[in-house]
Write an enzyme that holds these catalytic residues in place. Structure first.
Site, PDB file in Angstrom:
ATOM      1  N   HIS A  59      -4.995  39.523  26.186  1.00  0.00           N
ATOM      2  CA  HIS A  59      -3.801  38.860  26.725  1.00  0.00           C
ATOM      3  C   HIS A  59      -3.758  38.903  28.252  1.00  0.00           C
ATOM      4  CE1 HIS A  59      -2.099  38.880  22.604  1.00  0.00           C
ATOM      5  NE2 HIS A  59      -1.350  37.910  23.068  1.00  0.00           N
ATOM      6  N   ASN A  76       1.440  34.300  14.737  1.00  0.00           N
ATOM      7  CA  ASN A  76       0.095  34.172  15.297  1.00  0.00           C
ATOM      8  C   ASN A  76      -0.955  34.565  14.257  1.00  0.00           C
ATOM      9  OD1 ASN A  76      -1.753  33.479  17.224  1.00  0.00           O
ATOM     10  ND2 ASN A  76      -1.332  35.172  18.609  1.00  0.00           N
TER      11      ASN A  76
END
Length: 487
Positions: free
Chosen positions: A374, A338
């Site tokens: 998240h 990521n």
């Protein structure tokens, strides 16, 4: 008679539309069931792969066309993908984009605009998490919206930097600072770009505008020679996709919660967590490799040239696959996984906290931001808390080995290198799986049950090292080495 005929025609058209929608739902549902996936997951995969025909159309018909046509194409295709996946819920992204444009125009290049953007976009995202939350991972409108949230916050910060004196900015800030005033169409095209709308990667408005202006090509005046690099990333993504599809029915997080898992010996529970922890990341690797291929095909992945003149296509790389697969350290996984999101957090959050004067505090707040970004589940907080703890301990251990003559000599023994590597990789992926357990199981009752079954091994291991390593450093590092470091 005419009105009757028109009414019949309208009825037929409506009926055909209903039948087509019903057929689509039925066929996608059946196909998803046959593949052992959910319909939403199948829609996501289809949407990601749709980027390739869109990219080919863009390359051959729009690459050097007027800017407004390119923005319209990106906006239309992105909205189509949003509707295909989330139906009328696409209004969430549309609303946030329009309001973000208004914030930039009405508040201008001010810190007020930046703070308003950050608060509004994050609160909207967190509210979405709150109202759509379940105990399982669901593909819903909040998934692409978290990507969009970072894009729009970054846009506001870059617009703010664009109003500053260039000499007051770092070289990195100068690169991303927006000097012009983006139009609504430009903001929409940037936000809805089909190669990154659903799962990323992150990129700046300036980089996007270079694409629109035809600058992102290795052959000036022609479309980019990026087909082969794009196909390489696509092929690698397909390898991970096939592997994940074949193994996912057999390696699941649900098994961690079963009595059968609890009844196995301790070593088996640890080894299953190790294997699962590595494997569970492959679904993310798949998506990012495939979308990177789309970005490369359009030219967005162009990143200049190497010293030997070879074009680089890693501007949108979210994965360093070789590093991810071979590096035995946690920091190596963080550096290879990521990538663009981590770079975004570093650029727009971590480095902006420099005024705190404490690197560890800035890092901790950055990981807290990532956890909230998240979602609201406790598992995210536990996962990023473990990352913070592990990285600190790993740095302490590396420093001890480097500065201790005994340990550095022991580490340099060639014949023992394979053994060291095996031990490091075992520790690395066991505790990566330990951290990912909380991340994937979300709620405290689930991840707590699994942690109890392995006696909170990760917390005990790293918290113990956190307190032991400083004393070991004092005992094993000669005073001369400490004085040299101070000098």
């Amino acid at each position: 008679m005419a009105s009757s005929a028109e009414g019949d025609q309208t009825t037929v058209v409506a009926l055909v539309g209903v039948l087509q929608a019903g057929f689509q739902e039925l066929s996608l549902n059946k196909l998803a069931t046959a593949l052992g996936a959910s319909e939403q997951a199948l829609r996501l995969i289809i949407s990601i792969f749709l980027g390739y025909p869109f990219a080919l159309f863009y390359r051959h018909y729009l690459f050097y066309k007027e800017s407004y046509l390119i923005h319209l194409f990106h906006t239309f295709t992105g909205l189509s993908i949003a509707y295909f996946n989330f139906g009328n819920q696409l209004y969430h992204s549309l609303l946030c984009i329009v309001l973000q444009f208004l914030i930039l125009r009405l508040m201008g290049r001010t810190i007020t605009a930046v703070l308003t953007t950050f608060c509004f976009q994050m609160v909207y995202l967190l509210a979405g998490y709150y109202y759509t939350a379940t105990d399982n991972y669901d593909i819903k409108w909040t998934m692409p919206h978290c990507v969009l949230t970072l894009k729009l916050i970054g846009l506001a910060v870059d617009y703010f930097d664009g109003g500053k004196d260039q000499n007051s900015l770092s070289s990195e800030q100068q690169k991303y600072a927006i000097r012009g005033v983006p139009s609504l169409l430009e903001v929409a095209g940037f936000s809805y770009f089909y190669g990154a709308f659903l799962v990323g990667p992150q990129f700046s408005m300036n980089h996007y505008m270079k694409l629109v202006q035809g600058q992102l090509t290795d052959i000036p005046g022609k479309i980019p020679n990026s087909t082969i690099p794009a196909l390489k990333r696509l092929s690698l993504g397909l390898v991970y996709l096939v592997g994940y599809t074949l193994l996912s029915p057999h390696i699941t997080e649900d098994y961690l919660l079963t009595e059968d898992y609890d009844n196995h010996p301790f070593w088996f529970r640890c080894m299953y967590m190790l294997i699962w922890g590595k494997f569970v990341l492959y679904k993310y690797v798949t998506c990012w490799l495939v979308t990177e291929g789309v970005c490369i095909l359009t030219g967005l992945g162009f990143n200049g040239f190497e010293e030997k003149g070879k074009a680089k296509w890693d501007a949108c790389a979210n994965m360093k696959v070789w590093l991810f697969e071979t590096n035995p350290r946690f920091t190596g996984t963080i550096a290879s996984f990521n990538i663009n999101t981590n770079a975004w957090v570093s650029r727009y959050f971590f480095k902006r906290l420099k005024f705190l004067g404490n690197k560890e505090l800035s890092q901790g707040l950055s990981l807290l931001f990532l956890a909230l970004w998240h979602g609201l589940h406790s598992g995210y907080l536990v996962c990023f808390q473990m990352e913070f703890l592990i990285v600190i301990v790993e740095r302490q251990a590396a420093r001890l080995i480097q500065e201790s003559p005994t340990l550095s000599n022991l580490a340099a023994i060639t014949v023992l290198q394979p053994f060291y590597y095996l031990v490091q990789q075992t520790i690395h992926w066991l505790f990566m799986g330990y951290s990912m357990t909380a991340f994937c199981l979300f709620t405290w009752d689930k991840w707590l049950k699994v942690y109890k079954s392995i006696y909170f091994l990760g917390h005990i291991f790293f918290l113990s090292l956190l307190f032991i390593l400083p004393y070991a450093h004092k005992a094993m590092v000669p005073r001369k080495e400490k004085l040299k470091k101070m000098e």
